[in-house]
Write an enzyme that holds these catalytic residues in place. Structure first.
Site, PDB file in Angstrom:
ATOM      1  N   GLU A 131       0.882  -1.227  -0.004  1.00 53.19           N
ATOM      2  CA  GLU A 131       0.078  -0.131   0.013  1.00 53.19           C
ATOM      3  C   GLU A 131       0.816   1.192  -0.042  1.00 53.19           C
ATOM      4  O   GLU A 131       0.637   2.410   0.636  1.00 53.19           O
ATOM      5  CB  GLU A 131      -0.902   0.111   1.193  1.00 53.19           C
ATOM      6  CG  GLU A 131      -1.918  -1.074   0.983  1.00 53.19           C
ATOM      7  CD  GLU A 131      -3.223  -1.196   2.094  1.00 53.19           C
ATOM      8  OE1 GLU A 131      -2.960  -0.710   3.227  1.00 53.19           O
ATOM      9  OE2 GLU A 131      -4.217  -1.821   1.691  1.00 53.19           O
ATOM     10  N   GLU A 156      -6.057  -8.264  -1.983  1.00 47.69           N
ATOM     11  CA  GLU A 156      -6.594  -8.493  -0.371  1.00 47.69           C
ATOM     12  C   GLU A 156      -7.970  -8.246  -0.439  1.00 47.69           C
ATOM     13  O   GLU A 156      -8.449  -7.341  -1.100  1.00 47.69           O
ATOM     14  CB  GLU A 156      -6.052  -7.162   0.383  1.00 47.69           C
ATOM     15  CG  GLU A 156      -4.318  -7.679   0.705  1.00 47.69           C
ATOM     16  CD  GLU A 156      -3.959  -6.653   1.613  1.00 47.69           C
ATOM     17  OE1 GLU A 156      -4.637  -6.298   2.367  1.00 47.69           O
ATOM     18  OE2 GLU A 156      -2.666  -6.199   1.819  1.00 47.69           O
TER      19      GLU A 156
HETATM   20  C1  GLA Z   1      -4.397  -3.490   4.726  1.00 51.13           C
HETATM   21  C2  GLA Z   1      -2.931  -4.008   4.612  1.00 51.13           C
HETATM   22  C3  GLA Z   1      -3.000  -5.526   5.127  1.00 51.13           C
HETATM   23  C4  GLA Z   1      -4.017  -5.522   6.623  1.00 51.13           C
HETATM   24  C5  GLA Z   1      -5.161  -5.216   5.961  1.00 51.13           C
HETATM   25  C6  GLA Z   1      -6.086  -5.275   7.355  1.00 51.13           C
HETATM   26  O1  GLA Z   1      -4.954  -3.686   3.540  1.00 51.13           O
HETATM   27  O2  GLA Z   1      -2.119  -4.176   3.266  1.00 51.13           O
HETATM   28  O3  GLA Z   1      -1.388  -5.558   5.714  1.00 51.13           O
HETATM   29  O4  GLA Z   1      -3.334  -4.553   7.486  1.00 51.13           O
HETATM   30  O5  GLA Z   1      -5.272  -3.807   5.576  1.00 51.13           O
HETATM   31  O6  GLA Z   1      -7.551  -5.106   6.730  1.00 51.13           O
END
Ligand code: GLA
Length: 669
Positions: A156, A307
């Site tokens: 991210e 994700e």
């Molecule tokens: C983000 C992060 C992950 C985790 C999720 C939890 O998307 O990339 O590492 O922390 O949130 O929701």
């Protein structure tokens, strides 16, 4: 259409389900059981290692990759491929201790401490060097591993947080110098004579805060994009140098997060990915569909949901659980909108750490939670649908334009706290999506030929080169629709020395006389029906006989009474339309219907009942439709012609969908 779809991994399934797995948190003796459970649940991908720097390099220059070799090999034994994350969102303690200059400094001058994440400074040359080293060592080690299918850079992108230190400020000043060449040029572009802001040397230029000059602020955002792009490129270069070209490189973005320009940062990636979380409440299929389409538009190709939420998160106001069936509906929606993979974050909760009580697929005891059943069902369905989706991509006749620069420009000077350009984008998307059943969201600079309709609800920054690009599209037969606040600014965030819509005034045959932030709704009516203008209204005046007014304001503030709000005019082989007000939902929908009719847009599948979303992917000699029912009751869908129901595995002419029900339909017609 793309001839090859980079996210569909050769030799692998066309659509995949996976999970984000952290073997470094568990004894090796446990891994086999994890992978056995994953395989039994039809999972095909793990993303690993993106927070494992301290395990991969426990002390400076001592690399330990053996454990990861074994984890990847064991996954492969269970028919699971690996995506490796570079661990640079989590530098280890020895690193930040030895090189404190790698720690980010916040706007208040405080240096980050170890124990959080995204604490590295993306502009620190030392941090870049250390990131490059670990990425290079990983690429040398895993770049030819047949079971590693790709890479995710960082995580991210540190939420695009910048370090407010002297090095960064100097880099910004150098970047400005390279851009403007002379201070005279910069001073003119930013109108620095205003408030005595004139700069006499580059070193005087500050990192802006909220009360600084809009030109300076927009350039800071561009510099932020440049910094994170360079941070990313630093790792891409070493991975590309050592890795098999077959291995893809992606980054995991966060939907409408606006820390940098995602079109630019996505350029060197093989494809874009995003992290799709609902947080509190339940999925809004319009908002979620829009965000999928936004991500697809970063590179105009299929993407990954690298994700997604396994039931609940831990960071929202109320971390409620998704309803039963909701996650399956979301996974299929993602596929319909062009995702080739959906990964659940995370496999199993770490026994300690900030995310102890986040949703998972396997509990702290190592046995499946009930939610895994739904994931397993969905993944089994993905297995069934592989052939249908192989080589397919969404294809649209309608595009919505989304510009980061315009978004920032409006954010800096909202004029009314109620102005929300993303909500406006969403309202046009929501009105148009059911009419077209497929929409692209793209940069205003993207090639536009091929679209019958292009809607730009918020093109506040519209310099000459962009106006020429849009006019060429209209000239060749396209229909361009502009929303309020369009074409007010140039690329320096300066007001254009024309009225709105700037370089498009002649083509539109009309201009904006005055704009108004509204403290209350004003009546508006005309050929499209009647309703209200809300939040924002612009008074338009036509100056060409063939400029047609489709909506006018009623009695309101005196200035707007009986004035034009909505103007359209044929231009070249196409048409240009300007909507100067934010319309209520009913009028937005009437406007969308008018646009669709005027531009010859028809739903790609045909009519479906309310609450059912249809998406289409197109491949060689085939179309595949994904139907998802978001209504709280069952819905019957009549097909335009007989198709193969891929999940039910039979030819059908009608489909009955329970709430959150899904069907995949294959048509070779
Ligand atoms: C983000 C992060 C992950 C985790 C999720 C939890 O998307 O990339 O590492 O922390 O949130 O929701």
């Amino acid at each position: 259409m793309e001839s090859s779809v980079p996210t569909q991994i050769p030799g692998q399934n066309a659509i995949l389900i996976g999970t984000d797995w952290y073997p470094e948190q568990w004894p090796e003796s446990r891994w086999e059981e994890d992978l056995r459970l994953m395989e039994a649940a039809h999972l095909k991908v793990v993303r690993i290692a993106e927070f494992a720097w301290s395990t991969m390099e426990p002390s400076e220059g001592r690399y330990e990759f053996g454990w990861l070799d074994r984890a990847i090999a064991l996954a492969a034994k269970h028919h699971i491929v690996s995506v490796l994350g570079t661990p640079t969102a989590g530098p280890p303690a020895w690193l930040t201790q030895k090189y404190p200059e790698t720690l980010r400094i916040d706007e208040n001058g405080r240096r980050a401490t170890h124990g959080i994440r995204a604490h590295g400074s993306s502009s620190s040359p030392r941090y870049r060097e250390l990131c490059r080293r670990i990425a290079e060592q990983m690429a040398i080690h895993f770049g030819r591993n047949p079971n590693v299918v790709g890479w995710q850079i960082d995580n991210e992108y540190g939420y695009a947080l910048m370090s407010y230190d002297d090095i960064t400020r100097k880099q910004f000043q150098d970047w400005l110098q390279a851009k403007y060449k002379t201070l005279e040029n910069l001073n003119t572009r930013w109108t620095t004579s205003y408030w005595s802001q004139t700069y006499d040397n580059w070193a005087e230029i500050p990192i802006p805060g909220e009360s600084h000059n809009p030109g300076l602020r927009l350039d800071w955002k561009r510099f932020t994009t440049y910094t994170w792009s360079a941070y990313q490129q630093n790792q891409i270069d070493v991975i590309r140098k050592h890795a098999d070209p077959r291995q893809f490189i992606t980054g995991n973005f966060m939907g409408f997060f606006d820390g940098f320009d995602h079109y630019l940062i996505s350029e060197p990636l093989t494809f874009a990915s995003w992290d799709d979380y609902v947080g509190t409440g339940h999925v809004d299929p319009i908002a979620n569909g829009l965000t999928h389409d936004l991500t697809r538009g970063f590179k105009k190709q299929n993407f990954w949901v690298i994700e997604t939420q396994p039931g609940a998160v831990n960071w929202s106001n109320i971390n409620n659980f998704q309803n039963r069936g909701e996650a399956r509906a979301m996974a299929w929606q993602a596929i319909g909108h062009g995702a080739d993979d959906v990964n659940y974050w995370q496999w199993r909760s770490a026994l300690n750490g900030q995310e102890e009580i986040h949703g998972v697929l396997v509990g702290p005891d190592g046995t499946p939670v009930p939610f895994l059943e739904e994931v397993s069902q969905t993944a089994g369905e993905f297995d069934k649908a592989q052939n249908a989706f192989r080589g397919t991509v969404p294809v649209s006749e309608v595009a919505l334009l989304y510009s980061y620069e315009s978004h920032w420009a409006v954010q800096y000077q909202k004029h009314t706290e109620k102005y929300d350009d993303i909500a406006l984008l969403k309202s046009y998307y929501g009105a148009l999506r059911p009419l077209a059943q497929s929409i692209d969201v793209v940069s205003p600079y993207a090639p536009l030929d091929g679209y019958k309709l292009v809607v730009a609800p918020n093109l506040n920054v519209l310099p000459k080169d962009l106006a020429d690009h849009l006019l060429a599209y209209v000239h060749n037969g396209g229909h361009l629709v502009l929303g309020p606040r369009s074409a007010m600014k140039d690329e320096f965030n300066s007001l254009l020395p024309q009225r709105q819509p700037g370089f498009l005034i002649d083509a539109l045959g009309a201009r904006v006389e005055q704009y108004y932030a509204l403290e209350k709704d004003f009546p508006i009516s005309g050929a499209l029906g009647s309703g209200v203008a809300t939040v924002w209204a612009e008074q338009l005046k036509t100056n060409a006989p063939d400029a047609q007014v489709l909506l006018k304001y009623g009695k309101s503030n005196g200035w707007l009474d009986d004035q034009a709000a909505f103007v359209t005019r044929p231009y070249g082989k196409g048409r240009i339309t300007y909507i100067g007000a934010i319309l209520d939902d009913k009028l937005t929908s009437a406007a969308a219907q008018w646009m669709a009719k005027e531009s010859g847009i028809a739903p790609v599948f045909g009519p479906v009942p309310d609450g059912v979303e249809v998406s289409r992917r197109v491949g060689e000699g085939k179309q595949v439709f994904v139907l998802v029912n978001y209504a709280p009751e069952a819905r019957e869908v009549t097909l335009p012609h007989a198709m193969k129901a891929v999940l039910a595995d039979r030819p059908v002419e009608n489909v009955s969908l329970p709430p959150y029900g899904v069907e995949v339909l294959l048509s070779t017609k």
